[in-house]
Design a protein around this motif. Structure first.
Motif, mmCIF file in Angstrom:
data_model
loop_
_atom_site.group_PDB
_atom_site.id
_atom_site.type_symbol
_atom_site.label_atom_id
_atom_site.label_comp_id
_atom_site.label_asym_id
_atom_site.label_seq_id
_atom_site.Cartn_x
_atom_site.Cartn_y
_atom_site.Cartn_z
ATOM 1 N N PHE A 166 0.849 -1.197 0.000
ATOM 2 C CA PHE A 166 0.000 0.000 0.000
ATOM 3 C C PHE A 166 0.889 1.252 0.000
ATOM 4 C CE2 PHE A 166 -2.739 3.026 2.545
ATOM 5 C CZ PHE A 166 -3.548 3.369 1.471
ATOM 6 N N THR A 167 0.928 1.929 -1.133
ATOM 7 C CA THR A 167 1.847 3.071 -1.273
ATOM 8 C C THR A 167 1.145 4.378 -1.651
ATOM 9 O OG1 THR A 167 2.218 2.406 -3.577
ATOM 10 C CG2 THR A 167 3.866 1.700 -1.967
ATOM 11 N N ALA A 168 -0.179 4.335 -1.833
ATOM 12 C CA ALA A 168 -0.855 5.548 -2.341
ATOM 13 C C ALA A 168 -0.497 6.815 -1.564
ATOM 14 C CB ALA A 168 -2.373 5.332 -2.363
ATOM 15 N N PRO A 169 -0.478 6.784 -0.219
ATOM 16 C CA PRO A 169 -0.237 8.053 0.486
ATOM 17 C C PRO A 169 1.239 8.462 0.581
ATOM 18 C CG PRO A 169 -0.808 6.308 2.050
ATOM 19 C CD PRO A 169 -0.835 5.684 0.687
ATOM 20 N N ILE A 170 2.140 7.629 0.115
ATOM 21 C CA ILE A 170 3.566 7.985 0.253
ATOM 22 C C ILE A 170 4.289 8.074 -1.087
ATOM 23 C CG2 ILE A 170 3.722 6.910 2.550
ATOM 24 C CD1 ILE A 170 5.457 4.681 1.003
ATOM 25 N N ALA A 171 3.599 7.742 -2.168
ATOM 26 C CA ALA A 171 4.287 7.561 -3.455
ATOM 27 C C ALA A 171 5.015 8.825 -3.923
ATOM 28 C CB ALA A 171 3.286 7.102 -4.510
#
Ligand code: DOR
Ligand code: ZN
Length: 345
Positions: A269-274
């Protein structure tokens, strides 16, 4: 303070899921991206126009509500680019959906999360009518490219399928999704109709980070991260803004209990850190000027899309990654990143 502005970031491969999870994760992407290519691997998969339209509406509703982490942030300018799950569709159907989709996503049967019902054997003659019609209608084919062989060899073994597809359908745009190997990078320059997406995690980690020490479930995804030389080949094309390479996070949320379990679900899960991670990475390699191509411009050319306007200003200041978003643990939870999102206009 050093800052960097990105215009119209696009995430060309995302899993938004459905229901409560959709509500939780979609606003994290719509906040700082202008658009995202939404994967169809729901249960059951998205295979009809009716299901596709209803899912798009649920995504729009989820974005509209903003989510509790993002209360005051603008979520207006965001386009969910919809995809269908590959089956052998006939011409009438493809003509009826062409305007509603950006691509069709092909999964080999059982290759990853919710891929049951995918393609069982790659008999080109059985697929010909669908793929020829897609190329006539200019519908790209996105592919999860893994064989059912030994896990480290699955992507390399799939290269022959990509070659067959690229040769048989020279006008079909084929996107090799989330590539993880040097073999896949090398394919890009062999066929004019092959393109690729690359995730954040595959630019940063190798199998050692997943399983070389204590097992790291939140870094486990399909395709699994490979060898250092593979990671370096991916980095080279991303950092140098290879025009056939786009950012696609493959951000794939699973609840914490499904990851920290004796049968760990695949997905990072990378959406908020990409964007923050990519800024740090490109800056470290002195290639920040090339990030715009990777994060948006290449995708705009490849897919001929003109995204909603959005300007994301990042600055070189610490961002401590939250331990969780709801019940989803992000990559680098609790770690401090060097870049943060300052403002979104
Ligand atoms: O790790 C993965 N997770 N790879 C995929 O291809 C699918 C995804 C998911 O949907 O969880
Ligand atoms: Zn995916």
């Amino acid at each position: 303070m050093k800052t960097h502005t990105l215009l119209m970031p696009l995430d060309m491969h995302i899993h938004f899921r459905d229901g409560v999870m959709l509500q939780r994760v979609a606003p994290l992407t719509s906040y700082c991206f202008s658009g995202a290519v939404v994967m169809p691997n729901l249960v059951p998969p998205v295979t009809t126009l009716e299901a596709l339209k209803a899912y798009k509406q649920r995504i729009k509703n989820a974005i509209g509500d903003g989510g509790e982490d993002l209360d005051e942030m603008s979520v207006d300018a965001f386009e969910p680019f919809m995809t269908l799950f590959y089956k052998n569709y006939d011409r009438d159907f493809l003509e009826s959906v062409a305007d509603e989709i950006i691509a069709i996503k092909l999964y080999p049967d059982g290759a990853t999360t919710n891929s049951d019902g995918g393609v069982k054997n790659f008999d080109i003659e059985v697929m010909r009518e669908t793929l020829e019609t897609m190329s006539e209608l200019d519908i790209p084919l996105c592919v999860h490219g893994e064989s059912n062989g030994f896990v480290m060899d699955r992507e390399a073994e799939f290269m022959s399928v990509y070659e067959t597809l690229a040769q048989n359908f020279p006008d079909l745009k084929i996107i090799m999704e989330h590539i993880t190997t040097k073999d896949a990078v090398d394919m890009l320059d062999k066929y004019p109709n092959l393109y690729a997406t690359i995730t954040v995690q595959h630019l940063l980690i190798t199998l050692d980070d997943v399983a070389g020490g204590m097992l790291a479930p939140h870094l486990f995804c399909k395709p699994i991260a490979k060898r250092p030389e593979d990671r370096d080949a991916l980095l080279k094309v991303a950092l140098n803004a290879h025009p056939k390479v786009m950012f696609g996070s493959d951000s794939a949320p699973h609840p914490q209990h499904a990851k920290e379990s004796c049968g760990c679900a695949a997905g990072v899960f990378t959406a908020p850190i990409a964007l923050q991670v990519l800024c740090e990475l490109f800056d470290k390699h002195d290639k920040l000027d090339n990030l715009q191509s990777f994060i948006s411009d290449n995708a705009q050319s490849i897919y001929s899309v003109c995204p909603e306007f959005k300007e994301v200003i990042l600055e070189e200041s610490d961002f401590v990654v939250p331990a969780k978003y709801g019940d989803v643990v992000p990559m680098y939870a609790g770690k401090t990143l060097k870049w943060s999102i300052e403002e979104v206009l």
